[in-house]
Design a protein around this motif. Structure first.
Motif, short mmCIF file in Angstrom:
data_model
loop_
_atom_site.label_atom_id
_atom_site.label_comp_id
_atom_site.label_asym_id
_atom_site.label_seq_id
_atom_site.Cartn_x
_atom_site.Cartn_y
_atom_site.Cartn_z
N ARG A 137 0.83 -1.20 0.00
CA ARG A 137 0.00 0.00 0.00
C ARG A 137 0.86 1.26 0.00
O ARG A 137 1.88 1.34 0.68
CB ARG A 137 -0.91 0.03 1.23
CG ARG A 137 -1.83 -1.17 1.36
CD ARG A 137 -2.79 -0.98 2.51
NE ARG A 137 -3.79 0.04 2.21
CZ ARG A 137 -4.55 0.62 3.13
NH1 ARG A 137 -4.40 0.32 4.41
NH2 ARG A 137 -5.45 1.52 2.78
N PRO A 210 -13.78 -0.22 2.27
CA PRO A 210 -13.46 0.47 1.02
C PRO A 210 -13.75 -0.41 -0.19
O PRO A 210 -13.80 -1.64 -0.08
CB PRO A 210 -11.96 0.73 1.15
CG PRO A 210 -11.48 -0.42 1.97
CD PRO A 210 -12.59 -0.70 2.96
N ARG A 211 -13.92 0.21 -1.34
CA ARG A 211 -14.08 -0.56 -2.57
C ARG A 211 -12.77 -1.23 -2.93
O ARG A 211 -11.69 -0.70 -2.68
CB ARG A 211 -14.51 0.37 -3.71
CG ARG A 211 -15.89 0.97 -3.57
CD ARG A 211 -16.18 1.90 -4.74
NE ARG A 211 -17.50 2.51 -4.65
CZ ARG A 211 -18.61 1.94 -5.12
NH1 ARG A 211 -18.53 0.77 -5.71
NH2 ARG A 211 -19.78 2.54 -5.00
N SER A 212 -12.88 -2.42 -3.54
CA SER A 212 -11.68 -3.13 -3.99
C SER A 212 -10.89 -2.28 -4.97
O SER A 212 -9.65 -2.32 -4.99
CB SER A 212 -12.06 -4.47 -4.64
OG SER A 212 -12.66 -5.33 -3.70
N SER A 213 -11.59 -1.50 -5.79
CA SER A 213 -10.91 -0.66 -6.76
C SER A 213 -10.01 0.36 -6.08
O SER A 213 -8.91 0.67 -6.56
CB SER A 213 -11.93 0.06 -7.66
OG SER A 213 -12.81 0.85 -6.87
N TYR A 214 -10.44 0.88 -4.92
CA TYR A 214 -9.62 1.84 -4.19
C TYR A 214 -8.38 1.15 -3.63
O TYR A 214 -7.26 1.66 -3.76
CB TYR A 214 -10.42 2.47 -3.05
CG TYR A 214 -9.55 3.25 -2.09
CD1 TYR A 214 -9.10 4.53 -2.41
CD2 TYR A 214 -9.18 2.71 -0.86
CE1 TYR A 214 -8.29 5.24 -1.54
CE2 TYR A 214 -8.36 3.41 0.02
CZ TYR A 214 -7.92 4.67 -0.33
OH TYR A 214 -7.10 5.37 0.53
N LEU A 215 -8.56 -0.02 -3.03
CA LEU A 215 -7.43 -0.75 -2.46
C LEU A 215 -6.40 -1.10 -3.53
O LEU A 215 -5.19 -1.01 -3.31
CB LEU A 215 -7.91 -2.02 -1.74
CG LEU A 215 -8.74 -1.80 -0.48
CD1 LEU A 215 -9.24 -3.13 0.06
CD2 LEU A 215 -7.93 -1.06 0.59
N ASN A 216 -6.89 -1.51 -4.69
CA ASN A 216 -5.98 -1.87 -5.78
C ASN A 216 -5.29 -0.65 -6.37
O ASN A 216 -4.10 -0.70 -6.72
CB ASN A 216 -6.73 -2.63 -6.87
CG ASN A 216 -7.15 -4.02 -6.42
OD1 ASN A 216 -6.51 -4.63 -5.56
ND2 ASN A 216 -8.21 -4.54 -7.00
N ARG A 217 -6.04 0.44 -6.48
CA ARG A 217 -5.49 1.66 -7.10
C ARG A 217 -4.39 2.27 -6.23
O ARG A 217 -3.45 2.90 -6.75
CB ARG A 217 -6.61 2.67 -7.30
CG ARG A 217 -6.21 3.91 -8.09
CD ARG A 217 -7.39 4.82 -8.36
NE ARG A 217 -7.89 5.47 -7.17
CZ ARG A 217 -9.05 5.20 -6.57
NH1 ARG A 217 -9.84 4.25 -7.05
NH2 ARG A 217 -9.44 5.86 -5.49
N THR A 218 -4.48 2.09 -4.93
CA THR A 218 -3.52 2.71 -4.01
C THR A 218 -2.47 1.73 -3.52
O THR A 218 -1.79 1.99 -2.53
CB THR A 218 -4.26 3.31 -2.80
OG1 THR A 218 -5.05 2.27 -2.17
CG2 THR A 218 -5.17 4.45 -3.24
#
Length: 238
Positions: A137, A210-218
């Motif tokens: 992260r 949080p959305r998975s997209s947020y975790l992956n994006r960051t």
């Protein structure tokens, strides 16, 4: 139970409302190489049997267990735990995350070497228990001054937590604490990526969703592994 005579150590405050994380909390504590430590467990669930926790706590040095009504916010549970702390620094620990053996030692060294008031990790590992994926992260924030660190890694001077208490809330209390501390001029420092892992379980187990997209994006993909500790653990002691 033996009390520490030297207060230059770290008091850990672990708030929990889930019995299933008992083993994890005690394992993380027992695993720490730092000797000047204590563990303050705050139960935040009326159905928890405090005597079970106290029985387990009796197997370790410097562990105390308290119970607050379950309507008590996480922020106030943390404030209560800080009030019980006997050592110079106070660490906020999440009940379901992983803290490697050198975690506290690294933080204490950082306090001694920098002019920081709050120590933590802005860059840190994240492990998805279901898929066995390990990610990193917020890459690029190791060993430097930062505006904010991951909530499960906050360690502050006890005096700072006394002046800047956590707000009476159960979500975002870690962010507002750091915002308020920074507004008073307190300095935040991020250590290495090592010796800590933020665990993602089934989303129902988490207060923050949080959305998975947020975790992956960051974060950045590291790999798939059954033994994340091989990558995460690092002996940083000199």
């Amino acid at each position: 139970m033996t009390e520490e005579k030297n207060d230059h150590g770290i008091s850990i405050v672990a708030c929990t409302n889930k019995m299933k994380y008992m083993d994890n909390i005690f394992a993380n504590y027992a695993n720490q190489t730092l000797q000047e430590k204590e563990l303050i467990i705050v139960l935040n669930n009326d159905s928890q049997d405090i005597n079970e926790w106290k029985k387990r706590a009796s197997e370790y040095k410097n562990v105390r267990v308290f119970q607050l009504p379950e309507e008590t916010s996480l922020g106030n549970c943390l404030n209560f735990g800080r009030e019980q702390a006997r050592l110079s620094y106070v660490a906020k620990w999440d009940d379901d995350d992983y803290y490697g053996s050198a975690y506290l030692q690294e933080a204490l060294q950082a306090f001694e070497r920098t002019n920081a008031d709050i120590i933590g990790k802005r860059t840190g590992y994240m492990y998805f228990q279901k898929t066995k994926e390990l990610r990193l992260r917020f890459p690029g924030y190791e060993s430097k001054r930062v505006r904010i660190v991951l909530g499960g890694t906050i360690i502050a001077k006890k005096s700072v937590m006394e002046e800047v208490p956590f707000l009476d809330r159960s979500l975002g209390e870690d962010v507002t604490f750091q915002d308020n501390a920074r507004a008073k001029g307190y300095r935040i420092f991020s250590t290495s990526r090592y010796n800590y892992t933020y665990f993602r379980w089934d989303s129902s187990d988490h207060t923050w969703k949080p959305r998975s997209s947020y975790l992956n994006r960051t974060s950045r993909h590291i790999g798939f592994t059954d033994d994340f500790k091989k990558i995460v653990d690092k002996d940083i002691l000199e």
